[in-house]
Design a protein around this motif. Structure first.
Motif, PDB file in Angstrom:
ATOM      1  N   ALA A 120       0.837  -1.213   0.000  1.00  0.00           N
ATOM      2  CA  ALA A 120       0.000   0.000   0.000  1.00  0.00           C
ATOM      3  C   ALA A 120       0.868   1.259   0.000  1.00  0.00           C
ATOM      4  O   ALA A 120       0.554   2.236  -0.684  1.00  0.00           O
ATOM      5  CB  ALA A 120      -0.931  -0.005   1.204  1.00  0.00           C
ATOM      6  N   MET A 121       1.951   1.235   0.758  1.00  0.00           N
ATOM      7  CA  MET A 121       2.852   2.396   0.799  1.00  0.00           C
ATOM      8  C   MET A 121       3.519   2.610  -0.559  1.00  0.00           C
ATOM      9  O   MET A 121       3.588   3.736  -1.051  1.00  0.00           O
ATOM     10  CB  MET A 121       3.905   2.227   1.890  1.00  0.00           C
ATOM     11  N   LEU A 122       3.995   1.544  -1.150  1.00  0.00           N
ATOM     12  CA  LEU A 122       4.652   1.660  -2.454  1.00  0.00           C
ATOM     13  C   LEU A 122       3.663   2.085  -3.527  1.00  0.00           C
ATOM     14  O   LEU A 122       3.990   2.905  -4.397  1.00  0.00           O
ATOM     15  CB  LEU A 122       5.334   0.341  -2.824  1.00  0.00           C
ATOM     16  N   ASN A 123       2.442   1.565  -3.470  1.00  0.00           N
ATOM     17  CA  ASN A 123       1.413   1.981  -4.428  1.00  0.00           C
ATOM     18  C   ASN A 123       1.057   3.447  -4.224  1.00  0.00           C
ATOM     19  O   ASN A 123       0.772   4.153  -5.189  1.00  0.00           O
ATOM     20  CB  ASN A 123       0.163   1.113  -4.305  1.00  0.00           C
ATOM     21  N   GLY A 124       1.054   3.893  -2.994  1.00  0.00           N
ATOM     22  CA  GLY A 124       0.765   5.288  -2.708  1.00  0.00           C
ATOM     23  C   GLY A 124       1.804   6.215  -3.306  1.00  0.00           C
ATOM     24  O   GLY A 124       1.478   7.310  -3.774  1.00  0.00           O
ATOM     25  N   LEU A 125       3.045   5.768  -3.290  1.00  0.00           N
ATOM     26  CA  LEU A 125       4.104   6.574  -3.898  1.00  0.00           C
ATOM     27  C   LEU A 125       3.926   6.637  -5.409  1.00  0.00           C
ATOM     28  O   LEU A 125       4.260   7.643  -6.032  1.00  0.00           O
ATOM     29  CB  LEU A 125       5.486   6.003  -3.565  1.00  0.00           C
ATOM     30  N   LYS A 178      15.001   6.654  -2.475  1.00  0.00           N
ATOM     31  CA  LYS A 178      15.558   6.286  -1.174  1.00  0.00           C
ATOM     32  C   LYS A 178      14.441   5.831  -0.237  1.00  0.00           C
ATOM     33  O   LYS A 178      14.587   4.844   0.484  1.00  0.00           O
ATOM     34  CB  LYS A 178      16.301   7.481  -0.581  1.00  0.00           C
ATOM     35  N   LEU A 179      13.327   6.533  -0.272  1.00  0.00           N
ATOM     36  CA  LEU A 179      12.171   6.155   0.541  1.00  0.00           C
ATOM     37  C   LEU A 179      11.609   4.825   0.077  1.00  0.00           C
ATOM     38  O   LEU A 179      11.228   3.984   0.895  1.00  0.00           O
ATOM     39  CB  LEU A 179      11.105   7.255   0.484  1.00  0.00           C
ATOM     40  N   VAL A 184      11.071   1.544   2.486  1.00  0.00           N
ATOM     41  CA  VAL A 184       9.804   0.816   2.623  1.00  0.00           C
ATOM     42  C   VAL A 184       9.991  -0.637   2.203  1.00  0.00           C
ATOM     43  O   VAL A 184       9.539  -1.558   2.881  1.00  0.00           O
ATOM     44  CB  VAL A 184       8.685   1.489   1.800  1.00  0.00           C
ATOM     45  N   THR A 185      10.663  -0.856   1.097  1.00  0.00           N
ATOM     46  CA  THR A 185      10.870  -2.209   0.582  1.00  0.00           C
ATOM     47  C   THR A 185      11.636  -3.089   1.564  1.00  0.00           C
ATOM     48  O   THR A 185      11.312  -4.263   1.735  1.00  0.00           O
ATOM     49  CB  THR A 185      11.625  -2.170  -0.765  1.00  0.00           C
ATOM     50  N   TYR A 186      12.629  -2.529   2.226  1.00  0.00           N
ATOM     51  CA  TYR A 186      13.483  -3.333   3.106  1.00  0.00           C
ATOM     52  C   TYR A 186      13.215  -3.108   4.589  1.00  0.00           C
ATOM     53  O   TYR A 186      14.044  -3.481   5.421  1.00  0.00           O
ATOM     54  CB  TYR A 186      14.955  -3.068   2.772  1.00  0.00           C
ATOM     55  N   ALA A 187      12.075  -2.545   4.937  1.00  0.00           N
ATOM     56  CA  ALA A 187      11.715  -2.382   6.349  1.00  0.00           C
ATOM     57  C   ALA A 187      11.615  -3.761   6.998  1.00  0.00           C
ATOM     58  O   ALA A 187      11.064  -4.695   6.423  1.00  0.00           O
ATOM     59  CB  ALA A 187      10.396  -1.639   6.472  1.00  0.00           C
ATOM     60  N   GLY A 245       5.136   9.112   7.908  1.00  0.00           N
ATOM     61  CA  GLY A 245       5.308  10.554   7.694  1.00  0.00           C
ATOM     62  C   GLY A 245       6.082  10.858   6.433  1.00  0.00           C
ATOM     63  O   GLY A 245       5.733  11.790   5.683  1.00  0.00           O
ATOM     64  N   ASP A 246       7.125  10.082   6.179  1.00  0.00           N
ATOM     65  CA  ASP A 246       7.910  10.274   4.958  1.00  0.00           C
ATOM     66  C   ASP A 246       7.089   9.947   3.718  1.00  0.00           C
ATOM     67  O   ASP A 246       7.183  10.637   2.698  1.00  0.00           O
ATOM     68  CB  ASP A 246       9.167   9.397   4.987  1.00  0.00           C
ATOM     69  N   VAL A 247       6.282   8.894   3.816  1.00  0.00           N
ATOM     70  CA  VAL A 247       5.420   8.522   2.696  1.00  0.00           C
ATOM     71  C   VAL A 247       4.406   9.629   2.446  1.00  0.00           C
ATOM     72  O   VAL A 247       4.169  10.020   1.293  1.00  0.00           O
ATOM     73  CB  VAL A 247       4.721   7.161   2.954  1.00  0.00           C
ATOM     74  N   MET A 248       3.832  10.172   3.512  1.00  0.00           N
ATOM     75  CA  MET A 248       2.859  11.250   3.333  1.00  0.00           C
ATOM     76  C   MET A 248       3.505  12.466   2.686  1.00  0.00           C
ATOM     77  O   MET A 248       2.934  13.080   1.781  1.00  0.00           O
ATOM     78  CB  MET A 248       2.229  11.659   4.657  1.00  0.00           C
ATOM     79  N   ALA A 249       4.703  12.820   3.120  1.00  0.00           N
ATOM     80  CA  ALA A 249       5.397  13.970   2.539  1.00  0.00           C
ATOM     81  C   ALA A 249       5.659  13.757   1.051  1.00  0.00           C
ATOM     82  O   ALA A 249       5.491  14.676   0.245  1.00  0.00           O
ATOM     83  CB  ALA A 249       6.700  14.230   3.282  1.00  0.00           C
ATOM     84  N   ALA A 250       6.064  12.540   0.676  1.00  0.00           N
ATOM     85  CA  ALA A 250       6.342  12.253  -0.731  1.00  0.00           C
ATOM     86  C   ALA A 250       5.071  12.312  -1.573  1.00  0.00           C
ATOM     87  O   ALA A 250       5.062  12.893  -2.660  1.00  0.00           O
ATOM     88  CB  ALA A 250       7.011  10.886  -0.868  1.00  0.00           C
ATOM     89  N   ILE A 251       3.979  11.730  -1.066  1.00  0.00           N
ATOM     90  CA  ILE A 251       2.714  11.761  -1.805  1.00  0.00           C
ATOM     91  C   ILE A 251       2.211  13.197  -1.892  1.00  0.00           C
ATOM     92  O   ILE A 251       1.732  13.641  -2.940  1.00  0.00           O
ATOM     93  CB  ILE A 251       1.660  10.857  -1.140  1.00  0.00           C
ATOM     94  N   SER A 252       2.339  13.937  -0.815  1.00  0.00           N
ATOM     95  CA  SER A 252       1.881  15.323  -0.776  1.00  0.00           C
ATOM     96  C   SER A 252       2.616  16.191  -1.787  1.00  0.00           C
ATOM     97  O   SER A 252       2.012  17.049  -2.436  1.00  0.00           O
ATOM     98  CB  SER A 252       2.071  15.876   0.637  1.00  0.00           C
ATOM     99  N   ALA A 253       3.908  15.961  -1.938  1.00  0.00           N
ATOM    100  CA  ALA A 253       4.702  16.740  -2.886  1.00  0.00           C
ATOM    101  C   ALA A 253       4.254  16.504  -4.325  1.00  0.00           C
ATOM    102  O   ALA A 253       4.362  17.394  -5.170  1.00  0.00           O
ATOM    103  CB  ALA A 253       6.175  16.400  -2.730  1.00  0.00           C
TER     104      ALA A 253
END
Length: 113
Positions: A37-42, A52-53, A57-60, A71-79
């Motif tokens: 879901a995070m990767l799809n959101g990006l 880098k993000l 996410v991939t290797y968490a 928070g980092d995912v939200m910032a990237a999607i927001s941008a």
């Protein structure tokens, strides 16, 4: 090799908390679903600008790592797509953590909305 101590501690905690292999399987399944879901959101454009993000996410290692990357995912999607879309996506992702993390780590209700 930081995953060895983390996995060991998590395993010991699960034994003392009475959580068996069924819980572990549910957590592992949720981990992959949340990661996806995070990767799809990006999205495509987000992944290229936030490679880098995407790697983080991939290797968490576990759900805790993914929780703190929200928070980092939200910032990237927001941008890329704007804050409103990022907030909706992050709310969906945050809901996926329900029941999987200690209550101290989960989001508090927001009265500002």
């Amino acid at each position: 090799m930081s995953w060895i101590p983390s996995s060991l501690v998590t395993g010991v905690q699960n034994i003392f908390n009475g959580q068996g292999s069924g819980h572990a399987a549910r957590v592992q399944s949720a981990l992959e679903d949340i990661r996806e879901a995070m990767l799809n959101g990006l999205g495509e454009s987000g992944a290229s600008t936030a490679s880098k993000l995407e790697l983080k996410v991939t290797y968490a290692n576990d759900l805790h790592d993914l929780w703190y990357l929200r928070g980092d995912v939200m910032a990237a999607i927001s941008a890329i797509s704007g804050e409103a879309k990022a907030r909706r996506k992050l709310d969906e992702i945050s809901d996926m953590f329900r029941g999987l993390l200690p209550k101290a780590l989960t989001s508090r209700p927001n009265n500002l909305g």
